[in-house]
Scaffold this motif. Structure first.
Motif, PDB file in Angstrom:
ATOM      1  N   CYS A  68       0.832  -1.209   0.000  1.00 11.95           N
ATOM      2  CA  CYS A  68       0.000   0.000   0.000  1.00 11.95           C
ATOM      3  C   CYS A  68       0.857   1.244   0.000  1.00 11.95           C
ATOM      4  O   CYS A  68       1.821   1.346   0.756  1.00 11.95           O
ATOM      5  CB  CYS A  68      -0.919  -0.002   1.222  1.00 11.95           C
ATOM      6  N   GLN A  70      -0.307   4.111   0.826  1.00  8.80           N
ATOM      7  CA  GLN A  70      -0.812   5.036   1.850  1.00  8.80           C
ATOM      8  C   GLN A  70      -0.192   4.722   3.207  1.00  8.80           C
ATOM      9  O   GLN A  70       0.507   3.717   3.360  1.00  8.80           O
ATOM     10  CB  GLN A  70      -2.344   4.962   1.927  1.00  8.80           C
ATOM     11  N   ASN A  71      -0.508   5.571   4.165  1.00 11.20           N
ATOM     12  CA  ASN A  71       0.199   5.465   5.443  1.00 11.20           C
ATOM     13  C   ASN A  71      -0.750   5.668   6.622  1.00 11.20           C
ATOM     14  O   ASN A  71      -0.374   6.311   7.614  1.00 11.20           O
ATOM     15  CB  ASN A  71       1.303   6.538   5.446  1.00 11.20           C
ATOM     16  N   CYS A  72      -1.963   5.128   6.522  1.00  8.96           N
ATOM     17  CA  CYS A  72      -2.975   5.348   7.561  1.00  8.96           C
ATOM     18  C   CYS A  72      -2.426   4.910   8.922  1.00  8.96           C
ATOM     19  O   CYS A  72      -1.877   3.801   9.042  1.00  8.96           O
ATOM     20  CB  CYS A  72      -4.253   4.579   7.247  1.00  8.96           C
ATOM     21  N   TYR A  74      -3.637   3.833  11.605  1.00  6.62           N
ATOM     22  CA  TYR A  74      -4.204   2.689  12.338  1.00  6.62           C
ATOM     23  C   TYR A  74      -3.866   1.353  11.688  1.00  6.62           C
ATOM     24  O   TYR A  74      -4.041   0.301  12.282  1.00  6.62           O
ATOM     25  CB  TYR A  74      -5.739   2.829  12.441  1.00  6.62           C
ATOM     26  N   CYS A  75      -3.355   1.359  10.470  1.00  2.00           N
ATOM     27  CA  CYS A  75      -3.357   0.132   9.661  1.00  2.00           C
ATOM     28  C   CYS A  75      -1.980  -0.511   9.523  1.00  2.00           C
ATOM     29  O   CYS A  75      -0.991   0.162   9.192  1.00  2.00           O
ATOM     30  CB  CYS A  75      -3.906   0.476   8.279  1.00  2.00           C
ATOM     31  N   LEU A  77      -0.901  -2.311   7.231  1.00  3.15           N
ATOM     32  CA  LEU A  77      -0.376  -2.362   5.857  1.00  3.15           C
ATOM     33  C   LEU A  77       0.250  -1.032   5.432  1.00  3.15           C
ATOM     34  O   LEU A  77       0.747  -0.907   4.312  1.00  3.15           O
ATOM     35  CB  LEU A  77      -1.484  -2.745   4.859  1.00  3.15           C
ATOM     36  N   ARG A  78       0.226  -0.042   6.323  1.00  6.75           N
ATOM     37  CA  ARG A  78       0.756   1.291   5.982  1.00  6.75           C
ATOM     38  C   ARG A  78       2.181   1.164   5.438  1.00  6.75           C
ATOM     39  O   ARG A  78       2.954   0.312   5.859  1.00  6.75           O
ATOM     40  CB  ARG A  78       0.673   2.228   7.175  1.00  6.75           C
ATOM     41  N   GLY A 114      -4.256  -3.342  -0.711  1.00  3.26           N
ATOM     42  CA  GLY A 114      -3.798  -1.997  -0.392  1.00  3.26           C
ATOM     43  C   GLY A 114      -3.811  -1.178  -1.680  1.00  3.26           C
ATOM     44  O   GLY A 114      -4.151  -1.693  -2.750  1.00  3.26           O
ATOM     45  N   GLU A 115      -3.441   0.068  -1.588  1.00  2.64           N
ATOM     46  CA  GLU A 115      -3.379   0.881  -2.816  1.00  2.64           C
ATOM     47  C   GLU A 115      -2.044   0.562  -3.493  1.00  2.64           C
ATOM     48  O   GLU A 115      -1.028   1.163  -3.200  1.00  2.64           O
ATOM     49  CB  GLU A 115      -3.549   2.362  -2.499  1.00  2.64           C
TER      50      GLU A 115
END
Ligand code: 5AD
Ligand code: SF4
Length: 357
Positions: A68, A70-72, A74-75, A77-78, A114-115
């Motif tokens: 992914c 992205q870098n959320c 909470y996640c 997979l960031r 993920g993205e």
């Protein structure tokens, strides 16, 4: 009116009219009396039974890439999490997994990732159109894309799209999803709706800094965006993320948000989410009795899905080795429910399509 009788009248109004204002929703969320919460759950269960029946729709979930950009916060997979071994499944293997799911009896697949930019438009169109030949409904859950890309995927045969808004508290969203912009996420949801996808969204419950008022806003948002499916899950702290020390979300509060959502959007599809099962033993069956009508077993080979760790202890229903329909049939029978063998299109989506004709 005493406080309890006024809350009871709000529950009655939600069950009968499917309309509540924000203040009413907030009163339900603020209630801490267990017997009243029980009434909310029972009312949601009656609405579920009346509008979408006793059948539970199964979706075969394929987690095809845990990469992914992205870098959320909470996640797991960031992109900044280095403690996860990353994988992507080859397009042909994804199609093979779809074939296996079809043989197991699934009518719908959820392709989630993920993205991951590796899966270009061309690759996704290939995967979607090959799976479409199997006569399965396809749900995508692959994040934010330009409108044109969504349009191309619809044209290739994708039917549904899941994109949680995560929280409608703009400030919180911008803080917890660095680099992402709340308005763009709403734009994605609007595009998907306009393009004719069956639209799924949802939120996390128990994010640090989230208020009950913002949860009430979340529920109002589900109505305004005209969602056909809503997935709600408690936040579960992941030790490989900046939120590792934050307390987990609350199971009962998450199911209360779900139950109120069921009363206000009576004919949508609502999954009993994996995060609910992870937080509480039998959480899935409990959620199915508080408004949910969908379950998403994981058909990804476990050698991959063990690394799809959004949060720790993720308790997936694994259906990659042998078929679990018999087991699920027994589980569901204990709560008086059965497995559906149709495509499980949201009743709300069908109704809206018909009114447009
Ligand atoms: N706890 C619970 N759910 C999470 N998700 C991501 N991280 C977590 C977490 N720590 C959810 C997000 C996302 C979905 C795929 O997984 O809501 O949309
Ligand atoms: Fe990526 Fe989705 Fe996780 Fe955010 S929540 S880091 S977009 S997989």
């Amino acid at each position: 009116m005493t406080q309890n009788s006024s809350i009871n009248s709000i529950i009655e109004k939600a069950e009968k009219t499917h309309e509540l204002n924000k203040e009413d929703i907030l009163s339900l969320l603020q209630n801490r009396d267990e017997s009243i919460d029980k009434e909310i759950f029972l009312a949601a269960d009656r609405v579920r039974k009346h509008y979408v029946g006793d059948e539970i729709h199964l979706r075969g979930l394929i987690e095809f890439s845990n990469i992914c950009k992205q870098n959320c916060c909470y996640c797991g997979l960031r992109r900044e999490n280095k403690n996860v071994s990353r994988y992507r499944i080859d397009p042909q293997i994804i199609i093979n997994l779809a074939q296996k799911a079809k043989q197991f009896g699934y009518k719908t697949l959820v392709l989630q990732s993920g993205e991951d930019e590796y899966f270009t438009e061309d690759k996704m169109i290939f995967i979607i159109s090959e799976i479409k030949k199997l006569d399965m409904a396809i749900t995508l859950s692959i994040g934010e894309k330009p409108r044109e890309t969504y349009q191309a995927y619809k044209k290739a045969g994708a039917d549904r799209f899941l994109l949680r808004i995560e929280t409608t508290d703009k400030e919180l969203y911008n803080k917890l999803d660095p680099g992402m912009i709340f308005e763009n996420r709403v734009r994605c949801l609007q595009d998907l709706k306009e393009l004719g996808f069956e639209l799924g969204t949802g939120t996390l419950v128990g994010l640090p800094g989230q208020t009950l008022e913002s949860l009430a806003d979340d529920i109002m948002f589900f109505k305004t965006i005209k969602a056909d499916m809503i997935g709600i899950g408690p936040f579960i702290a992941n030790e490989d993320t900046p939120l590792m020390e934050c307390p987990n979300g609350d199971f009962d509060l998450s199911t209360k948000v779900m139950a109120i959502t069921r009363m206000l959007l009576p004919d949508i599809n609502i999954p009993a989410t994996t995060a609910m099962e992870t937080l509480k033993k039998d959480g899935r069956l409990i959620a199915l009795q508080r408004g949910a009508n969908v379950v998403m077993p994981n058909v990804t080979l476990s050698e991959y899905s063990q690394n799809y760790q959004l949060y720790p202890g993720k308790s997936t229903l694994n259906d990659s080795e042998g078929n679990i329909f018999d087991e699920l049939t027994k589980d569901f029978a204990t709560i008086g429910r059965t497995i559906s063998f149709d495509y499980g299109i949201s009743k709300r989506y069908i109704k809206n399509k018909l009114t447009l004709l």
